[in-house]
Design a protein around this motif. Sequence first.
Motif, PDB file in Angstrom:
ATOM      1  N   PRO A 128       0.800  -1.230   0.000  1.00  0.00           N
ATOM      2  CA  PRO A 128       0.000   0.000   0.000  1.00  0.00           C
ATOM      3  C   PRO A 128       0.830   1.276   0.000  1.00  0.00           C
ATOM      4  CG  PRO A 128      -0.096  -1.094   2.146  1.00  0.00           C
ATOM      5  CD  PRO A 128       0.566  -2.058   1.207  1.00  0.00           C
ATOM      6  N   GLN A 129       2.092   1.199   0.432  1.00  0.00           N
ATOM      7  CA  GLN A 129       2.917   2.407   0.466  1.00  0.00           C
ATOM      8  C   GLN A 129       3.550   2.720  -0.884  1.00  0.00           C
ATOM      9  OE1 GLN A 129       3.621  -0.445   1.945  1.00  0.00           O
ATOM     10  NE2 GLN A 129       5.817  -0.836   2.198  1.00  0.00           N
ATOM     11  N   ARG A 130       3.289   1.906  -1.898  1.00  0.00           N
ATOM     12  CA  ARG A 130       3.823   2.190  -3.233  1.00  0.00           C
ATOM     13  C   ARG A 130       3.370   3.578  -3.666  1.00  0.00           C
ATOM     14  NH1 ARG A 130       5.080  -0.070  -8.431  1.00  0.00           N
ATOM     15  NH2 ARG A 130       4.321   1.350 -10.031  1.00  0.00           N
ATOM     16  N   ARG A 131       4.312   4.356  -4.174  1.00  0.00           N
ATOM     17  CA  ARG A 131       4.022   5.717  -4.604  1.00  0.00           C
ATOM     18  C   ARG A 131       3.461   5.688  -6.025  1.00  0.00           C
ATOM     19  NH1 ARG A 131       9.169   9.336  -4.843  1.00  0.00           N
ATOM     20  NH2 ARG A 131       9.384   8.234  -6.795  1.00  0.00           N
ATOM     21  N   ARG A 132       2.299   6.297  -6.222  1.00  0.00           N
ATOM     22  CA  ARG A 132       1.719   6.321  -7.555  1.00  0.00           C
ATOM     23  C   ARG A 132       0.794   7.521  -7.690  1.00  0.00           C
ATOM     24  NH1 ARG A 132      -0.826   2.327  -4.625  1.00  0.00           N
ATOM     25  NH2 ARG A 132      -3.095   2.330  -4.596  1.00  0.00           N
ATOM     26  N   ILE A 133       0.520   7.903  -8.919  1.00  0.00           N
ATOM     27  CA  ILE A 133      -0.387   9.008  -9.225  1.00  0.00           C
ATOM     28  C   ILE A 133      -1.713   8.435  -9.717  1.00  0.00           C
ATOM     29  CG2 ILE A 133      -0.768  11.046 -10.665  1.00  0.00           C
ATOM     30  CD1 ILE A 133       2.256  11.334 -10.885  1.00  0.00           C
ATOM     31  N   VAL A 134      -2.793   8.924  -9.146  1.00  0.00           N
ATOM     32  CA  VAL A 134      -4.132   8.542  -9.593  1.00  0.00           C
ATOM     33  C   VAL A 134      -4.753   9.746 -10.282  1.00  0.00           C
ATOM     34  CG1 VAL A 134      -6.430   7.799  -8.879  1.00  0.00           C
ATOM     35  CG2 VAL A 134      -4.411   6.864  -7.747  1.00  0.00           C
ATOM     36  N   PHE A 135      -5.242   9.551 -11.493  1.00  0.00           N
ATOM     37  CA  PHE A 135      -5.876  10.633 -12.252  1.00  0.00           C
ATOM     38  C   PHE A 135      -7.388  10.556 -12.053  1.00  0.00           C
ATOM     39  CE2 PHE A 135      -2.294  12.284 -14.609  1.00  0.00           C
ATOM     40  CZ  PHE A 135      -1.374  11.255 -14.528  1.00  0.00           C
ATOM     41  N   GLU A 136      -7.911  11.449 -11.174  1.00  0.00           N
ATOM     42  CA  GLU A 136      -9.347  11.487 -10.966  1.00  0.00           C
ATOM     43  C   GLU A 136     -10.055  12.108 -12.165  1.00  0.00           C
ATOM     44  OE1 GLU A 136     -10.259  13.304  -7.237  1.00  0.00           O
ATOM     45  OE2 GLU A 136      -8.612  12.293  -6.202  1.00  0.00           O
ATOM     46  N   LYS A 137      -9.374  13.034 -12.815  1.00  0.00           N
ATOM     47  CA  LYS A 137      -9.822  13.586 -14.096  1.00  0.00           C
ATOM     48  C   LYS A 137      -8.637  13.489 -15.041  1.00  0.00           C
ATOM     49  CE  LYS A 137     -13.040  17.091 -12.295  1.00  0.00           C
ATOM     50  NZ  LYS A 137     -13.309  18.564 -12.253  1.00  0.00           N
ATOM     51  N   GLY A 138      -8.770  12.697 -16.095  1.00  0.00           N
ATOM     52  CA  GLY A 138      -7.677  12.538 -17.035  1.00  0.00           C
ATOM     53  C   GLY A 138      -7.862  13.403 -18.258  1.00  0.00           C
ATOM     54  N   LEU A 139      -6.835  13.454 -19.091  1.00  0.00           N
ATOM     55  CA  LEU A 139      -6.883  14.211 -20.335  1.00  0.00           C
ATOM     56  C   LEU A 139      -7.263  13.262 -21.459  1.00  0.00           C
ATOM     57  CD1 LEU A 139      -3.488  16.034 -19.766  1.00  0.00           C
ATOM     58  CD2 LEU A 139      -5.750  17.016 -19.427  1.00  0.00           C
ATOM     59  N   LEU A 140      -8.303  13.588 -22.193  1.00  0.00           N
ATOM     60  CA  LEU A 140      -8.765  12.738 -23.283  1.00  0.00           C
ATOM     61  C   LEU A 140      -8.396  13.352 -24.626  1.00  0.00           C
ATOM     62  CD1 LEU A 140     -12.352  11.800 -22.025  1.00  0.00           C
ATOM     63  CD2 LEU A 140     -10.191  10.617 -21.611  1.00  0.00           C
ATOM     64  N   LYS A 141      -7.985  12.500 -25.558  1.00  0.00           N
ATOM     65  CA  LYS A 141      -7.710  12.967 -26.914  1.00  0.00           C
ATOM     66  C   LYS A 141      -9.003  13.448 -27.563  1.00  0.00           C
ATOM     67  CE  LYS A 141      -3.653  10.066 -27.712  1.00  0.00           C
ATOM     68  NZ  LYS A 141      -3.051   9.000 -28.545  1.00  0.00           N
ATOM     69  N   PRO A 142      -8.905  14.375 -28.515  1.00  0.00           N
ATOM     70  CA  PRO A 142     -10.115  14.961 -29.114  1.00  0.00           C
ATOM     71  C   PRO A 142     -11.106  13.959 -29.671  1.00  0.00           C
ATOM     72  CG  PRO A 142      -8.200  16.245 -29.717  1.00  0.00           C
ATOM     73  CD  PRO A 142      -7.685  15.030 -28.995  1.00  0.00           C
ATOM     74  N   HIS A 143     -10.638  12.803 -30.153  1.00  0.00           N
ATOM     75  CA  HIS A 143     -11.572  11.844 -30.743  1.00  0.00           C
ATOM     76  C   HIS A 143     -12.179  10.906 -29.720  1.00  0.00           C
ATOM     77  CE1 HIS A 143      -7.802   9.522 -30.473  1.00  0.00           C
ATOM     78  NE2 HIS A 143      -8.588   8.472 -30.344  1.00  0.00           N
ATOM     79  N   SER A 144     -11.770  11.021 -28.449  1.00  0.00           N
ATOM     80  CA  SER A 144     -12.157  10.033 -27.455  1.00  0.00           C
ATOM     81  C   SER A 144     -13.537  10.303 -26.893  1.00  0.00           C
ATOM     82  CB  SER A 144     -11.155  10.025 -26.296  1.00  0.00           C
ATOM     83  OG  SER A 144      -9.864   9.753 -26.771  1.00  0.00           O
ATOM     84  N   PRO A 145     -14.396   9.320 -26.829  1.00  0.00           N
ATOM     85  CA  PRO A 145     -15.691   9.487 -26.174  1.00  0.00           C
ATOM     86  C   PRO A 145     -15.527   9.458 -24.661  1.00  0.00           C
ATOM     87  CG  PRO A 145     -15.416   7.216 -26.856  1.00  0.00           C
ATOM     88  CD  PRO A 145     -14.209   7.967 -27.373  1.00  0.00           C
ATOM     89  N   LYS A 146     -16.563   9.874 -23.964  1.00  0.00           N
ATOM     90  CA  LYS A 146     -16.525   9.846 -22.510  1.00  0.00           C
ATOM     91  C   LYS A 146     -16.347   8.399 -22.041  1.00  0.00           C
ATOM     92  CE  LYS A 146     -19.100  11.368 -18.439  1.00  0.00           C
ATOM     93  NZ  LYS A 146     -20.346  11.987 -17.954  1.00  0.00           N
ATOM     94  N   GLY A 147     -15.502   8.218 -21.041  1.00  0.00           N
ATOM     95  CA  GLY A 147     -15.255   6.880 -20.538  1.00  0.00           C
ATOM     96  C   GLY A 147     -14.381   6.065 -21.457  1.00  0.00           C
ATOM     97  N   SER A 148     -13.503   6.708 -22.204  1.00  0.00           N
ATOM     98  CA  SER A 148     -12.653   6.012 -23.153  1.00  0.00           C
ATOM     99  C   SER A 148     -11.626   5.163 -22.434  1.00  0.00           C
ATOM    100  CB  SER A 148     -11.953   7.021 -24.055  1.00  0.00           C
ATOM    101  OG  SER A 148     -11.130   7.852 -23.279  1.00  0.00           O
ATOM    102  N   SER A 149     -11.003   4.286 -23.184  1.00  0.00           N
ATOM    103  CA  SER A 149      -9.999   3.405 -22.613  1.00  0.00           C
ATOM    104  C   SER A 149      -8.692   4.147 -22.412  1.00  0.00           C
ATOM    105  CB  SER A 149      -9.773   2.212 -23.544  1.00  0.00           C
ATOM    106  OG  SER A 149      -9.202   2.671 -24.765  1.00  0.00           O
ATOM    107  N   ALA A 150      -7.761   3.495 -21.712  1.00  0.00           N
ATOM    108  CA  ALA A 150      -6.475   4.133 -21.425  1.00  0.00           C
ATOM    109  C   ALA A 150      -5.726   4.478 -22.702  1.00  0.00           C
ATOM    110  CB  ALA A 150      -5.633   3.220 -20.544  1.00  0.00           C
ATOM    111  N   GLY A 151      -5.973   3.725 -23.776  1.00  0.00           N
ATOM    112  CA  GLY A 151      -5.299   4.010 -25.031  1.00  0.00           C
ATOM    113  C   GLY A 151      -5.692   5.325 -25.644  1.00  0.00           C
ATOM    114  N   ASP A 152      -6.784   5.914 -25.194  1.00  0.00           N
ATOM    115  CA  ASP A 152      -7.258   7.183 -25.732  1.00  0.00           C
ATOM    116  C   ASP A 152      -6.905   8.357 -24.827  1.00  0.00           C
ATOM    117  OD1 ASP A 152     -10.176   5.514 -26.915  1.00  0.00           O
ATOM    118  OD2 ASP A 152      -8.478   6.232 -28.116  1.00  0.00           O
ATOM    119  N   LEU A 153      -6.114   8.112 -23.796  1.00  0.00           N
ATOM    120  CA  LEU A 153      -5.701   9.212 -22.926  1.00  0.00           C
ATOM    121  C   LEU A 153      -4.676  10.090 -23.637  1.00  0.00           C
ATOM    122  CD1 LEU A 153      -5.352   7.428 -19.477  1.00  0.00           C
ATOM    123  CD2 LEU A 153      -7.194   8.920 -20.242  1.00  0.00           C
ATOM    124  N   MET A 154      -4.685  11.364 -23.289  1.00  0.00           N
ATOM    125  CA  MET A 154      -3.783  12.336 -23.913  1.00  0.00           C
ATOM    126  C   MET A 154      -2.645  12.651 -22.951  1.00  0.00           C
ATOM    127  SD  MET A 154      -4.886  16.088 -25.282  1.00  0.00           S
ATOM    128  CE  MET A 154      -3.711  17.262 -25.954  1.00  0.00           C
TER     129      MET A 154
END
Length: 453
Positions: A128-154
């Motif tokens: 549990p002490q592993r350091r990591r970043i959680v994106f509560e709001k991520g950046l989506l590429k312009p073509h990505s629909p809401k709830g897109s997969s990780a491959g569509d993150l910008m």
Amino acid sequence: MATHLIDFESEVKVLNEIAKALQVYRRTGDQEEFRRTLEALGMSPEEAREYWSALQPLRSGSNGFDLTAVRSNTELAEGFGLLLDSNSRYPRNWLLYRLLECHFPDILKVQLLGQRHMGGRESKGDPPQRRRIVFEKGLLKPHSPKGSSAGDLMPAYQVYQGYQPAQFSASVAQAAAPLCAVLGEEQGIQWAELFVNCKMLIPSPAIARLFGQAIAAGQQGELITLVGAFCPDYAYEETGNPQLPYRYTFDGVGEGVGLVAQQFVRIVPAISEFLARLKINHRVVLGIGDFEADSEDVLERVGLSRAEFKRRCRCSLEAFRAAVPPDLSLTLELSGEERSNGRLRRYCQEATGRMNRGDFGRMEALYEDLAQVIARIPAHYRTFYERWYGREMTDREVSNLVYSQGGEYAALAKIYADDLGPNVVMLAGDRPEMHRFNTFFQVLPTLCAKRAY
């Protein structure tokens, strides 16, 4: 729905200027300006101080980089000199994300979990002490629909390069939702567009409701009054910091359009013109803070007598009149001498006394984060007050000044509401946080320009 609510390109330029300024402060060893810039973005003083010692040493001989050629977040962070040391408690690109989050909070929200750096991909067996970043709001590429997969993150670095995330226009429109709820979608969006183009803050839901009520009354034929007060023409200088381009030196008082008054020169004609297009009957009443001459400390700091201070305030009103369109329905006045008629100090003392006892009047009903905002005002503005009064101050002295000045904001708002009827809309050209005090005695909307100092 409009998708051109904001000039994204110009906002990205400001973000990059901030990052470049931080790079300069690093190279010159200016830890104080580095910290102030981060605080101006909204970071706490504690967080802003911590990053300086967590930064990775700058590469020798590197004075610049080609932003357009960057292909990773790490490369960008290193180019700006914002890469954090791998031995710090932060991931190396964390500060890069925090700048982006503070500048565009509607499109990115990050959270840091854990304290221990382990590297590699995250797995279910990680402690549990592993350091990591959680994106509560991520950046989506312009073509990505809401709830897109990780491959569509910008990637974040592409925002710094000017690529617009898909959700940007939607997030600004969402911020306009309270205005739309009261005024209808078309007019609510138009007001939001006006605010961002004038470098103003889109009002919170609670303030948007109050503003919407005033506009609705205007559309029913009632008179709306835009009111505000600005500081005398205190001496100031450029900082070279794009986030806060000016700082007051308080070395004197001039006779021209002061720093805060320049904000009014910019925003008032635009708001008045839009109200006229909506066929809303309105007037503008603006005052200058001549009552600051009541303080012997202030007079001593600027080297003026009370009479000369007041004379220069009158000259500043004349300069303001000459700087705005002649057809603007405008009343200019000395806030203390001509508007207050002795009420300002009485109301101010009442408000300040109650605040010192923990009573913040009607402010608490409008601002859920009031306690946190008030708690951080002294730390954010300590150097401001110390320059104004020309001496170092304790925490208690700074807090007393915050409440005293907040009492003046509350008093002026009450005077305007008492004198000018029910449909008063306040305008603010200085520190938005301080204008929460406007609602101490009564609830009325304040439209705030972004900070310039």
